[in-house]
Design an enzyme around this catalytic site. Structure first.
Site: not given
Length: 264
Positions: A60, A129, A261
């Protein structure tokens, strides 16, 4: 490590094998780029490209996603949808649900979701992630061509990253055999896409909410060209829009060049 063998994968898929047309490549620029080229030549819905190595994998916001067969599983799936482009809101979130379903069925624990397209793993150091999803669309009001790109870390990547990263090996005592892993993910993805075709993201919204890593947490919204905003993350609407509670009220944020965030 040998290439994915479509014959072995077909056996793993069982009765679902007829829904997919899988091609395994030793190397390509990007599985999504290769699949989009084939889509232009008329590749059918259910076409899958899986590669051992990507030279120009895309994430992305133009980020790269590079990996090797022993460190990651990288593949792209073509889906031709009759919902049209306007009916595909929340699709990346729905694909995230499919990934979590698949990984949990293999015994992985602590797998969570982050808006709009990340799969996270709870680790002692915090959320990291585990996988990324890239959706690329073309088409119009009545029909849409969808390229679903998925990159799953099998081992924790080495190097420096903008956010913590993890590998599936951290969530399981032993990694699944690659054909079994890919077949499980494709089966879960097919189930979610069939439901999405009927009801859109609303079909899996509650499931996404239940696995939302940042539900009711204070976050910062970072969007290109806009001032940074802060608020409380209240989950997502039926169309996949992020619900951000701010001093001005509850804002709807649509997918785009946006990063979240957690506030320190």
């Amino acid at each position: 490590m040998p290439l994915i063998d479509p014959v072995l994968l077909k056996a793993r898929l069982g009765p679902l094998a007829g829904r997919f047309d899988v091609d395994a490549l030793a190397e390509c620029d990007s599985t999504s780029s290769e699949l989009l080229r084939r889509a232009e030549r008329g590749a059918p819905s259910g076409s899958v490209i899986v590669a051992d190595r990507q030279l120009a994998g895309r994430g992305r916001r133009g980020r790269s996603w590079l990996s090797s067969a022993d460190a990651g599983l990288m593949f792209s799936v073509l889906w031709r949808s009759q919902r049209g482009l306007a009916g595909l809101g929340g699709l990346s979130l729905a694909v995230g649900v499919a990934l979590v379903r698949a990984l949990e069925s293999l015994g992985a624990a602590g797998v969570r979701l982050k808006w709009p397209n990340d799969v996270l793993l709870e680790t002692p150091a915090g959320d990291a992630k585990l996988a990324g999803i890239l959706i690329e669309l073309a088409g119009g009001r009545r029909e849409a061509q969808v390229c679903i790109g998925i990159g799953l870390n099998l081992q924790t990547p080495a190097g420096e990253f903008a956010q913590p990263v993890a590998g599936l090996a951290q969530a399981l005592p032993a990694l699944p055999e690659r054909h079994a892993l890919l077949a499980t993910i494709l089966g879960a993805l097919l189930g979610v896409l069939d439901d999405f075709a009927e009801r859109g993201f609303a079909a899996v919204r509650d499931e996404w909410q239940a696995r939302h890593a940042w539900q009711d947490r204070a976050v910062r919204l970072i969007e290109d060209g806009c001032p940074e905003r802060s608020g409380i993350c209240r989950g997502v609407a039926d169309d996949g829009a992020l619900l951000l509670e701010t001093a001005a009220g509850c804002e709807r944020i649509l997918a785009g060049d946006v990063s979240l965030r957690v506030n320190a």
